[in-house]
Design a protein around this motif. Sequence first.
Motif, PDB file in Angstrom:
ATOM      1  N   THR A 164     -42.080 -36.732  90.152  1.00 32.41           N
ATOM      2  CA  THR A 164     -43.281 -37.268  90.800  1.00 32.41           C
ATOM      3  C   THR A 164     -43.868 -36.346  91.853  1.00 32.41           C
ATOM      4  N   ASN A 207     -37.333 -37.246  94.069  1.00 32.38           N
ATOM      5  CA  ASN A 207     -38.383 -37.831  93.243  1.00 32.38           C
ATOM      6  C   ASN A 207     -38.222 -37.483  91.773  1.00 32.38           C
ATOM      7  N   THR A 245     -36.448 -38.856  88.197  1.00 29.45           N
ATOM      8  CA  THR A 245     -35.893 -40.033  87.546  1.00 29.45           C
ATOM      9  C   THR A 245     -35.616 -39.709  86.084  1.00 29.45           C
ATOM     10  N   TRP A 302     -37.459 -41.194  80.792  1.00 32.93           N
ATOM     11  CA  TRP A 302     -38.833 -41.687  80.650  1.00 32.93           C
ATOM     12  C   TRP A 302     -38.969 -42.405  79.317  1.00 32.93           C
TER      13      TRP A 302
END
Length: 79
Positions: free
Chosen positions: A51, A58, A60, A63
């Motif tokens: 992000t 940031n 993760t 997806w």
Amino acid sequence: MYLHEAVKKAKESGRGFTRQSYITKRDSVKEPDSTVWFYPTNSIAGIIIVTTHNSENNITPRWQPILDDFLADDWRVYG
């Protein structure tokens, strides 16, 4: 370009990919970059969501694209 084309080019260049609509425009370099982009892997993390640039907080894993993501033609290499 379509998602599969962006993923292939990102893999070849060692970069990530994003949609044009996910790129944020900043008024100055002092504003944080909130562009969402993705980095493809063959690990159990799958495709990693990033992000902001240069921030491990940031990132993760895994997806999950939606149907509109698969059909969109505004994908590009990024990162």
